[in-house]
Design an enzyme around this catalytic site. Structure first.
Site, short mmCIF file in Angstrom:
data_model
loop_
_atom_site.label_atom_id
_atom_site.label_comp_id
_atom_site.label_asym_id
_atom_site.label_seq_id
_atom_site.Cartn_x
_atom_site.Cartn_y
_atom_site.Cartn_z
N ALA A 190 0.80 -1.23 0.00
CA ALA A 190 0.00 0.00 0.00
C ALA A 190 0.83 1.27 0.00
O ALA A 190 0.34 2.33 -0.40
CB ALA A 190 -0.92 0.00 1.21
N HIS A 218 2.24 -5.84 -22.95
CA HIS A 218 1.30 -4.86 -23.51
C HIS A 218 1.14 -5.01 -25.03
O HIS A 218 0.04 -5.14 -25.55
CB HIS A 218 1.74 -3.43 -23.21
CG HIS A 218 1.90 -3.14 -21.74
ND1 HIS A 218 1.13 -3.76 -20.78
CD2 HIS A 218 2.72 -2.29 -21.06
CE1 HIS A 218 1.48 -3.29 -19.57
NE2 HIS A 218 2.44 -2.41 -19.73
N ARG A 234 -5.25 4.95 -32.59
CA ARG A 234 -4.33 5.58 -31.63
C ARG A 234 -4.86 5.35 -30.22
O ARG A 234 -5.93 5.83 -29.88
CB ARG A 234 -4.19 7.08 -31.94
CG ARG A 234 -3.10 7.73 -31.11
CD ARG A 234 -2.65 9.05 -31.66
NE ARG A 234 -3.72 10.01 -31.59
CZ ARG A 234 -4.06 10.86 -32.55
NH1 ARG A 234 -3.41 10.86 -33.70
NH2 ARG A 234 -5.06 11.70 -32.39
C1 BG6 Z 1 4.12 0.05 -17.51
C2 BG6 Z 1 5.59 0.04 -17.71
O1 BG6 Z 1 3.62 -1.26 -17.53
O2 BG6 Z 1 3.51 0.78 -18.56
C3 BG6 Z 1 6.14 1.45 -17.77
O3 BG6 Z 1 6.22 -0.66 -16.63
C4 BG6 Z 1 5.40 2.27 -18.79
O4 BG6 Z 1 7.52 1.43 -18.08
C5 BG6 Z 1 3.89 2.13 -18.61
O5 BG6 Z 1 5.78 3.63 -18.64
C6 BG6 Z 1 3.14 2.79 -19.74
O6 BG6 Z 1 1.77 2.80 -19.47
P1 BG6 Z 1 0.83 3.84 -20.18
O7 BG6 Z 1 -0.53 3.45 -19.75
O8 BG6 Z 1 1.26 5.19 -19.72
O9 BG6 Z 1 1.06 3.67 -21.65
#
Ligand code: BG6
Length: 480
Positions: A13, A246, A366
């Protein structure tokens, strides 16, 4: 909807993720009425010995303020209690269980089930002991039903073997429907739109294949470096931080076949098939980079070869995609902040305008900033002459959906965990297949066999990456 007592326990937390993402997301859910004061209690847990009030003070500066002033903030903070303890010894977890049970008893003495959501905003090294402690001391014990769920964050392992080990350790304690592996990209509005765009529009159905699509690019750029996270980042690098999770998740949604239904298992079945069809990467189709100045961070070793930039080409070996390069590109300290998907179509056969050099049709989604979906088309340049130009059919969310607030990814995903919807979470076999793709390359990078090329902060990254794109057939278009 389920009723009864809901306890949300944020472990870690006092850490960065909890402060910047988890608590603000919970606050937004509270503000919108998804967390009712008469049902919900939030518990912070960490090693630091602080009071409830000290935790509230730490969090409050991060809560997004709306027009409705401070009242919501103070009411929300009152829902939060704090328990301190270690991550691998019973005492803290027994105290935590006691605190949760007291809350359940006070709220739940007459009816309703009790729901316990454990959010592990912690480094993965402590997942196994923490899960063990939760299992031993903190499970929902109500006779009236309910559940216990755990939410885990990436990095989920460092390679195939470590991820599998982590998965089996947790898998021995919890069943798959209790485990929510978060990839926050799956909570982004336009990532969630992908299935709708692809499968609810007749327009795309016949075009979405190797006959029409020349290449697909999935790009993530940040215009800042590792900034204080160098120590963490250096152990992982851009492939583990962004691409393996991602971007690969986005690739799955772009490339997968139509699922039998929208049931989470049906969707995840199709995603796994895409991952399993990815061919081993070729050395000549990978470019790694590291921005100059990265090693100035005192927590980064002087001889670090960790990539802060990577461009790579994946090939999906199936009937739909054979021969279509999927280019994944991610980098820190580049010239802009942007995440987008670019689907580039092939040239028109038998071109009679002789001006296709202006560019190809491109369908662009985008993700951020300024969410937009647009289609690049060749049109007649207005005027007396019969000349052509590139233009866009443009759906910019800011204009089209004025006044509509797009929810934060974490907000949406936490709500899903409460509802028990796993559609936007990564299943164990998906995770395994994702690591299988990248592990051979990652091991070579770790051994120093694959060098990261230097690039200037604020640039496009190493020039070799643009050359690779050209080599695999990406045609730079003009305009946007
Ligand atoms: C995180 C990464 O998972 O995603 C970071 O650890 C990165 O390095 C971030 O900056 C980016 O997230 P977003 O939502 O800002 O694209």
């Amino acid at each position: 909807p389920e009723t009864g007592c809901l306890s949300i326990i944020v472990l870690g937390a006092s850490g960065d993720l909890a402060k910047k993402k988890t608590f603000p997301a919970l606050f937004n859910l509270y503000r919108q009425g998804f967390l009712q004061s008469n049902e919900v209690h939030i518990f912070g847990y960490a090693r630091t010995k602080i009071s409830d009030q000290e935790l509230r003070d730490r969090i409050q500066g991060y809560l997004p303020r709306g027009n409705d002033g401070e009242e919501d903030v103070s009411n929300f903070l009152l829902l939060i209690k704090y328990v301190s303890g270690s991550y691998d010894a019973p005492e803290g977890f027994q105290a935590l269980d006691k605190a949760i049970s007291e809350h359940e008893f006070s709220r739940n003495s007459t009816e309703g089930s009790s729901r316990r959501l454990f959010y592990l905003a912690l480094p993965p090294s402590v997942y196994p002991p923490v899960c063990k402690m939760i299992k031993s001391y903190c499970m929902n014990k109500s006779d009236l039903g309910g559940w216990t769920r755990i939410v885990v964050e990436k990095p989920f392992g460092k390679d195939l073997a470590s991820a599998e080990e982590l998965s089996s350790q947790i898998g021995e304690l919890f069943d798959e429907p209790q485990i929510y592996r978060i990839d926050h990209y799956l909570g982004k509005e336009l990532v969630q739109n992908l299935l709708v765009l692809r499968f609810a529009n007749r327009l795309f159905l016949p075009l979405w294949n190797r006959d029409n699509i020349a290449n697909v690019q999935i790009v993530f750029r940040e215009d800042f470096g590792t900034e204080g996270r160098g120590g963490y980042f250096d152990q992982y690098g851009i492939i583990r931080d962004i691409i393996q999770n991602h971007l690969l998740q986005v690739l799955c949604l772009v490339a997968m076949e139509k699922p039998v239904s929208l049931k989470p298992e049906h969707i995840r079945d199709e995603k796994v098939k895409v991952l399993q069809s990815v061919l081993p990467m070729k050395d000549e189709e990978v470019v790694l980079g590291q921005y100059e100045g990265y090693k100035d961070d005192p927590t980064v070793p002087d001889n670090s070869n960790t990539p802060t930039f990577a461009t790579m080409v994946l090939h999906i070996h199936n009937e739909r995609w054979e021969g279509v390069p999927f280019i994944l590109k991610a980098g820190k300290a580049l010239n802009s902040r942007k995440a987008e998907i670019r689907v580039q179509f092939k040239d028109v056969p038998g071109d009679i305008f002789k001006c296709q050099k202006q560019g190809r049709n491109e369908f662009v989604i985008r993700l951020q900033p300024s969410e937009a979906i647009y289609m690049k088309l060749t049109v007649k340049q207005p005027g007396l002459e019969m000349s052509t130009a590139q233009s866009e059919l443009d759906l910019s969310y800011r204009q089209r959906y004025q006044g509509v607030v797009i929810p934060e990814a974490y907000e949406r995903l936490i709500l899903d965990t409460i509802k028990g919807d796993q559609q936007h979470f990564v299943r164990r076999d998906e995770l395994k297949a994702a690591w299988e793709i990248f592990t051979p390359l990652l091991h070579r990078i770790d051994k120093g066999e694959f060098k990261s090329l230097p690039y200037k902060p604020g640039s496009r990254g190493p020039a070799e990456a643009d050359q690779l794109l050209e080599k695999v057939g990406y045609v730079q278009t003009h305009g946007y």
